[in-house]
Design a protein around this motif. Structure first.
Motif, mmCIF file in Angstrom:
data_model
loop_
_atom_site.group_PDB
_atom_site.id
_atom_site.type_symbol
_atom_site.label_atom_id
_atom_site.label_comp_id
_atom_site.label_asym_id
_atom_site.label_seq_id
_atom_site.Cartn_x
_atom_site.Cartn_y
_atom_site.Cartn_z
ATOM 1 N N UNK A 3 0.813 -1.219 0.000
ATOM 2 C CA UNK A 3 0.000 0.000 0.000
ATOM 3 C C UNK A 3 0.851 1.275 0.000
ATOM 4 N N UNK A 4 1.815 1.455 0.907
ATOM 5 C CA UNK A 4 2.579 2.710 0.872
ATOM 6 C C UNK A 4 3.364 2.893 -0.430
ATOM 7 N N UNK A 5 3.847 1.796 -1.013
ATOM 8 C CA UNK A 5 4.574 1.902 -2.277
ATOM 9 C C UNK A 5 3.645 2.364 -3.396
ATOM 10 N N UNK A 6 2.420 1.855 -3.418
ATOM 11 C CA UNK A 6 1.441 2.297 -4.406
ATOM 12 C C UNK A 6 1.075 3.761 -4.197
ATOM 13 N N UNK A 7 0.864 4.146 -2.940
ATOM 14 C CA UNK A 7 0.505 5.534 -2.641
ATOM 15 C C UNK A 7 1.620 6.488 -3.051
ATOM 16 N N UNK A 8 2.862 6.070 -2.834
ATOM 17 C CA UNK A 8 4.000 6.920 -3.169
ATOM 18 C C UNK A 8 4.108 7.121 -4.680
ATOM 19 N N UNK A 9 3.723 6.127 -5.454
ATOM 20 C CA UNK A 9 3.857 6.195 -6.911
ATOM 21 C C UNK A 9 2.652 6.822 -7.600
ATOM 22 N N UNK A 10 1.560 7.029 -6.885
ATOM 23 C CA UNK A 10 0.369 7.597 -7.514
ATOM 24 C C UNK A 10 0.672 9.010 -8.018
ATOM 25 N N UNK B 2 14.770 -20.121 5.812
ATOM 26 C CA UNK B 2 14.702 -20.087 7.276
ATOM 27 C C UNK B 2 13.462 -19.332 7.736
ATOM 28 N N UNK B 3 13.220 -18.174 7.135
ATOM 29 C CA UNK B 3 12.075 -17.354 7.528
ATOM 30 C C UNK B 3 10.761 -18.064 7.238
ATOM 31 N N UNK B 4 10.658 -18.670 6.062
ATOM 32 C CA UNK B 4 9.421 -19.361 5.693
ATOM 33 C C UNK B 4 9.179 -20.589 6.576
ATOM 34 N N UNK B 5 10.256 -21.316 6.882
ATOM 35 C CA UNK B 5 10.116 -22.494 7.744
ATOM 36 C C UNK B 5 9.634 -22.110 9.134
ATOM 37 N N UNK B 6 9.966 -20.879 9.554
ATOM 38 C CA UNK B 6 9.540 -20.389 10.866
ATOM 39 C C UNK B 6 8.136 -19.789 10.828
ATOM 40 N N UNK B 7 7.515 -19.782 9.642
ATOM 41 C CA UNK B 7 6.151 -19.280 9.522
ATOM 42 C C UNK B 7 6.043 -17.803 9.230
ATOM 43 N N UNK B 8 7.115 -17.204 8.717
ATOM 44 C CA UNK B 8 7.125 -15.767 8.422
ATOM 45 C C UNK B 8 6.912 -15.524 6.932
ATOM 46 N N UNK B 9 6.101 -14.514 6.618
ATOM 47 C CA UNK B 9 5.971 -14.057 5.237
ATOM 48 C C UNK B 9 7.272 -13.340 4.869
ATOM 49 N N UNK B 10 7.758 -13.545 3.652
ATOM 50 C CA UNK B 10 8.999 -12.899 3.226
ATOM 51 C C UNK B 10 8.695 -11.883 2.126
ATOM 52 N N UNK B 11 9.106 -10.640 2.380
ATOM 53 C CA UNK B 11 8.809 -9.526 1.478
ATOM 54 C C UNK B 11 10.056 -8.667 1.332
ATOM 55 N N UNK B 12 10.292 -8.148 0.128
ATOM 56 C CA UNK B 12 11.337 -7.137 -0.074
ATOM 57 C C UNK B 12 10.636 -5.786 -0.038
ATOM 58 N N UNK B 13 10.821 -5.057 1.032
ATOM 59 C CA UNK B 13 10.093 -3.809 1.239
ATOM 60 C C UNK B 13 10.626 -2.700 0.338
ATOM 61 N N UNK B 14 9.864 -1.626 0.247
ATOM 62 C CA UNK B 14 10.263 -0.499 -0.592
ATOM 63 C C UNK B 14 11.393 0.329 0.016
#
Length: 265
Positions: free
Chosen positions: A22-29, A66-78
Motif C-alpha cells: 500500500x505505501x509503495x502504491x501511494x508513493x507512486x500515484x 529459514x524465515x518461511x520455515x519459521x512461519x514468516x511471510x517474506x517480502x522485499x520492502x520499498x
C-alpha cells in the motif's frame, strides 16, 4: 496549489504483503487528495521484511527458507536498510509526504523522526529511550532508537521518489521467541554480525505495555504534531494491493508496484 488533506490512518489490512504494498502504491500515484498520510498499525502476521541490499547477499536463498520455515511471510520492502522481522508484538508506522523530495532524504529527516519517537517512548513510563546505534544491533543505523544504550527497539528506513517520500518505522514492543530466533538465524544466513542480547522490545522494560497501547501513543503524537485528521486508506488502493499473490521467493514490493499501478489512479 490547492489545499490537500493531511491524514492519519489506523489499523492493519490483516495481510502482511498488502500492508507493505500500500505505501509503495501511494508513493507512486501521480495525483492524490492528500499531501501527507501517516499509517500506523499493529501487524497481524509474522513478517521478515528484506531490503534490496539483503538480496545481494549470497545467503538470501537460505535466509528466505529459514524465515518461511519459521512461519514468516517474506517480502522485499520499498524502503532501504537491512532485514527486519516482526509480528503482532510490533507497531509499524508508514509516513508518506508528497511535499518532500530528494533534498529531504538523509540524516536530517532520520534525526528529527528519531527525536520525536524518543519523546513518545519516554512518555510511556520509565523508559530510558535514546537515539543511537548500539553495538551488534540488527539493521544498524545511526538514528536507531535504543533503551539505555544497550538494546534496539526502533528502526527506520526511507524511500524517496520524484513524487514524494516514504519514511517507515518499526517499533518492537513485545519481542516473541520466534521473532528473536528468526532475527538471529536470518542475520547469520545473510552474513550479518548480530549481538543477540541487543534484540529486545519495550515490554522488556515496561512489562505492562502492549502493541495496541504503543500504537495509540504514536497516533496521538502524529495527530497533534503534524495536525493530522483521522481518515482511511483509499479503497481502490487497498483493493488493488489485495490482488497480490506472493510466490516462493521473497515478494518484491517495488517490482510489483512498478508493473501494476493502481488502475485509474
Amino acid at each position: 496549489m490547492k489545499n490537500l488533506d493531511r491524514l492519519l490512518v489506523s489499523g492493519s489490512t490483516a495481510n502482511a504483503v498488502t500492508d507493505l504494498v500500500i505505501p509503495a502504491l501511494l508513493l507512486r500515484a501521480p495525483e492524490t487528495t492528500w499531501s501527507e498520510l501517516v499509517h500506523i498499525y499493529v501487524p497481524h502476521a509474522p513478517t521478515v521484511a528484506f531490503s534490496g541490499r539483503d538480496l545481494r547477499s549470497p545467503g538470501i536463498a537460505a535466509a528466505t527458507e529459514i524465515a518461511r520455515a519459521a512461519g514468516f511471510e517474506t517480502v522485499v520492502r520499498s524502503p532501504g536498510g537491512r532485514m527486519v522481522a516482526y509480528d503482532s508484538g510490533a507497531v509499524v508506522i508508514d509516513h508518506l509526504d508528497r511535499t518532500t523530495g530528494i533534498r529531504h532524504a538523509g540524516s536530517a529527516t532520520f534525526a528529527a523522526n528519531a527525536e520525536s519517537h524518543v519523546k513518545v517512548l519516554r512518555g510511556l513510563g520509565d523508559i530510558d529511550a535514546r537515539v543511537g546505534e548500539v553495538d551488534g544491533e540488527y539493521c544498524p543505523g545511526e538514528y536507531s532508537v535504543n533503551v539505555a544504550g544497550t538494546v534496539k527497539v526502533i528502526g527506520s528506513a526511507q524511500r524517496v521518489t520524484a513524487t514524494g517520500s516514504l519514511f517507515s518505522t518499526v517499533v518492537q514492543v513485545v519481542i516473541s521467541d520466534r521473532v528473536r530466533a528468526v532475527i538471529t538465524d536470518v542475520s547469520e544466513a545473510l552474513g550479518y554480525d548480530l549481538r543477540q542480547s541487543s534484540v529486545a522490545g519495550l515490554a522488556d522494560y515496561g512489562p505492562a505495555l502492549t502493541a495496541g497501547q504503543v500504537a495509540a501513543a504514536f497516533e496521538a503524537d502524529y495527530r497533534s504534531r503534524l495536525d493530522l485528521t483521522d481518515g482511511k486508506l483509499p479503497a481502490e488502493v487497498v483493493a488493488h494491493a489485495s490482488t497480490v499473490t506472493p510466490g516462493v521467493k521473497p515478494f518484491h514490493v517495488d517490482d510489483w508496484t512498478r508493473a501494476n499501478p493502481v488502475p485509474g489512479v
